[in-house]
Motif scaffolding. Structure first.
Motif, PDB file in Angstrom:
ATOM      1  N   MET A  63     -27.578 -33.652 -35.014  1.00 40.98           N
ATOM      2  CA  MET A  63     -27.573 -33.156 -33.652  1.00 40.98           C
ATOM      3  C   MET A  63     -28.132 -34.227 -32.712  1.00 40.98           C
ATOM      4  N   LYS A  64     -27.517 -34.350 -31.591  1.00 37.95           N
ATOM      5  CA  LYS A  64     -27.975 -35.302 -30.580  1.00 37.95           C
ATOM      6  C   LYS A  64     -28.634 -34.547 -29.430  1.00 37.95           C
ATOM      7  N   ILE A  65     -29.636 -35.178 -28.857  1.00 38.06           N
ATOM      8  CA  ILE A  65     -30.226 -34.643 -27.633  1.00 38.06           C
ATOM      9  C   ILE A  65     -30.118 -35.713 -26.559  1.00 38.06           C
ATOM     10  N   SER A  66     -30.123 -35.285 -25.336  1.00 38.36           N
ATOM     11  CA  SER A  66     -29.929 -36.218 -24.232  1.00 38.36           C
ATOM     12  C   SER A  66     -31.089 -37.207 -24.136  1.00 38.36           C
ATOM     13  N   LYS A  67     -30.800 -38.328 -23.521  1.00 33.68           N
ATOM     14  CA  LYS A  67     -31.845 -39.336 -23.290  1.00 33.68           C
ATOM     15  C   LYS A  67     -32.957 -38.749 -22.428  1.00 33.68           C
ATOM     16  N   ASN A  68     -32.575 -37.908 -21.475  1.00 29.23           N
ATOM     17  CA  ASN A  68     -33.548 -37.263 -20.604  1.00 29.23           C
ATOM     18  C   ASN A  68     -34.498 -36.385 -21.422  1.00 29.23           C
ATOM     19  N   MET A  69     -33.952 -35.634 -22.384  1.00 28.76           N
ATOM     20  CA  MET A  69     -34.783 -34.772 -23.221  1.00 28.76           C
ATOM     21  C   MET A  69     -35.637 -35.614 -24.163  1.00 28.76           C
ATOM     22  N   GLN A  70     -35.050 -36.686 -24.709  1.00 30.61           N
ATOM     23  CA  GLN A  70     -35.834 -37.582 -25.570  1.00 30.61           C
ATOM     24  C   GLN A  70     -37.042 -38.122 -24.811  1.00 30.61           C
ATOM     25  N   SER A  71     -36.802 -38.556 -23.598  1.00 33.48           N
ATOM     26  CA  SER A  71     -37.870 -39.095 -22.772  1.00 33.48           C
ATOM     27  C   SER A  71     -38.933 -38.028 -22.487  1.00 33.48           C
ATOM     28  N   ALA A  72     -38.493 -36.830 -22.151  1.00 35.82           N
ATOM     29  CA  ALA A  72     -39.437 -35.742 -21.844  1.00 35.82           C
ATOM     30  C   ALA A  72     -40.283 -35.393 -23.066  1.00 35.82           C
ATOM     31  N   LEU A  73     -39.653 -35.325 -24.238  1.00 40.19           N
ATOM     32  CA  LEU A  73     -40.405 -35.005 -25.458  1.00 40.19           C
ATOM     33  C   LEU A  73     -41.381 -36.129 -25.813  1.00 40.19           C
ATOM     34  N   ASN A  74     -40.959 -37.371 -25.646  1.00 42.65           N
ATOM     35  CA  ASN A  74     -41.882 -38.488 -25.899  1.00 42.65           C
ATOM     36  C   ASN A  74     -43.025 -38.504 -24.889  1.00 42.65           C
ATOM     37  N   ASN A  75     -42.736 -38.152 -23.639  1.00 37.73           N
ATOM     38  CA  ASN A  75     -43.810 -38.037 -22.645  1.00 37.73           C
ATOM     39  C   ASN A  75     -44.780 -36.926 -23.028  1.00 37.73           C
ATOM     40  N   GLN A  76     -44.249 -35.848 -23.610  1.00 45.12           N
ATOM     41  CA  GLN A  76     -45.104 -34.737 -24.032  1.00 45.12           C
ATOM     42  C   GLN A  76     -46.008 -35.159 -25.188  1.00 45.12           C
ATOM     43  N   ILE A  77     -45.498 -36.017 -26.061  1.00 45.83           N
ATOM     44  CA  ILE A  77     -46.336 -36.551 -27.136  1.00 45.83           C
ATOM     45  C   ILE A  77     -47.551 -37.251 -26.528  1.00 45.83           C
ATOM     46  N   ALA A  78     -47.320 -38.061 -25.501  1.00 42.87           N
ATOM     47  CA  ALA A  78     -48.420 -38.760 -24.834  1.00 42.87           C
ATOM     48  C   ALA A  78     -49.381 -37.775 -24.174  1.00 42.87           C
ATOM     49  N   LEU A  79     -48.836 -36.751 -23.538  1.00 44.32           N
ATOM     50  CA  LEU A  79     -49.672 -35.743 -22.878  1.00 44.32           C
ATOM     51  C   LEU A  79     -50.562 -35.029 -23.899  1.00 44.32           C
ATOM     52  N   GLU A  80     -49.990 -34.665 -25.037  1.00 42.73           N
ATOM     53  CA  GLU A  80     -50.756 -33.978 -26.089  1.00 42.73           C
ATOM     54  C   GLU A  80     -51.806 -34.913 -26.694  1.00 42.73           C
ATOM     55  N   ALA A  81     -51.467 -36.183 -26.885  1.00 41.26           N
ATOM     56  CA  ALA A  81     -52.420 -37.152 -27.427  1.00 41.26           C
ATOM     57  C   ALA A  81     -53.595 -37.341 -26.470  1.00 41.26           C
ATOM     58  N   ASN A  82     -53.294 -37.447 -25.182  1.00 38.79           N
ATOM     59  CA  ASN A  82     -54.363 -37.597 -24.190  1.00 38.79           C
ATOM     60  C   ASN A  82     -55.222 -36.345 -24.114  1.00 38.79           C
ATOM     61  N   ALA A  83     -54.599 -35.166 -24.222  1.00 38.65           N
ATOM     62  CA  ALA A  83     -55.357 -33.914 -24.210  1.00 38.65           C
ATOM     63  C   ALA A  83     -56.282 -33.853 -25.421  1.00 38.65           C
ATOM     64  N   SER A  84     -55.787 -34.272 -26.581  1.00 40.95           N
ATOM     65  CA  SER A  84     -56.609 -34.278 -27.784  1.00 40.95           C
ATOM     66  C   SER A  84     -57.837 -35.181 -27.596  1.00 40.95           C
ATOM     67  N   ASN A  85     -57.621 -36.365 -27.063  1.00 43.40           N
ATOM     68  CA  ASN A  85     -58.741 -37.278 -26.830  1.00 43.40           C
ATOM     69  C   ASN A  85     -59.703 -36.748 -25.780  1.00 43.40           C
ATOM     70  N   SER A  86     -59.175 -36.110 -24.768  1.00 40.67           N
ATOM     71  CA  SER A  86     -60.023 -35.525 -23.729  1.00 40.67           C
ATOM     72  C   SER A  86     -60.912 -34.433 -24.328  1.00 40.67           C
ATOM     73  N   TYR A  87     -60.315 -33.572 -25.148  1.00 40.73           N
ATOM     74  CA  TYR A  87     -61.103 -32.521 -25.790  1.00 40.73           C
ATOM     75  C   TYR A  87     -62.123 -33.113 -26.762  1.00 40.73           C
ATOM     76  N   LEU A  88     -61.769 -34.195 -27.421  1.00 46.40           N
ATOM     77  CA  LEU A  88     -62.706 -34.859 -28.316  1.00 46.40           C
ATOM     78  C   LEU A  88     -63.908 -35.381 -27.531  1.00 46.40           C
ATOM     79  N   SER A  89     -63.650 -35.943 -26.365  1.00 46.89           N
ATOM     80  CA  SER A  89     -64.728 -36.425 -25.513  1.00 46.89           C
ATOM     81  C   SER A  89     -65.601 -35.266 -25.022  1.00 46.89           C
TER      82      SER A  89
END
Length: 171
Positions: free
Chosen positions: A1-27
């Motif tokens: 299955m293929k997903i659009s480049k726009n969706m790929q970008s959004a999901l990868n941006n969400q990975i960054a958002l979740e990683a930053n949230a994890s670090n923020s909560y760790l702090s």
């Protein structure tokens, strides 16, 4: 299955958002631990783990589609906080920004007629309702119980009880 480049970008941006949230909560957990809020420390360490789990859920989804997940560098989180109440308010604001990002991804999935990703994102939509409600309820405790030392000690105990509750598990 293929997903659009726009969706790929959004999901990868969400990975960054979740990683930053994890670090923020760790702090936040570290600040609580140093400040003597054992319940707050346990609660925010659990929140950090939960956000990392969310990040991994997206990484595995992309990998399962044969789409490269981009593992980001994270931002340096704040490390000095004014109070337990201010941390909870900061956490709620963070959860609200995550909700906005997830809703944008849902809109992309709808526009792309990407039913698989739409179904995948439903879990996150429901999770964000729970997360925002959790933080709103915890912040309410300051109005209900108070802000004196005894009240804050009780709120710290409530945070400890919330940390002991079963964490969400990826669907």
């Amino acid at each position: 299955m293929k997903i659009s480049k726009n969706m790929q970008s959004a999901l990868n941006n969400q990975i960054a958002l979740e990683a930053n949230a994890s670090n923020s909560y760790l702090s936040m957990a570290s600040w609580c631990e140093i400040t003597g809020y054992e319940g707050g420390a346990s609660f925010f360490y659990a929140q950090a783990d939960e956000e990392r789990t969310h990040m991994l859920k997206i990484v595995h989804y992309l990998n399962g589609l044969g789409v490269p997940a981009i593992i980001p560098a994270t931002k340096l989180p704040a490390s000095n906080f004014k109070s337990l109440e201010s941390i909870l308010k900061t956490a709620l604001a963070s959860e609200k920004s995550v909700t906005v990002a997830i809703h944008k991804m849902v809109e992309i999935a709808q526009k792309d007629k990407d039913h698989s990703t739409y179904a995948f994102l439903e879990w996150f939509v429901n999770e964000q309702v729970q997360e925002e409600t959790k933080f709103e309820t915890l912040i309410q405790k300051f109005e209900l119980i108070g802000r004196d030392k005894l009240a804050i000690n009780e709120i710290d105990k409530i945070l400890a009880a919330n940390a002991a509750a079963p964490a969400d598990t990826p669907a």
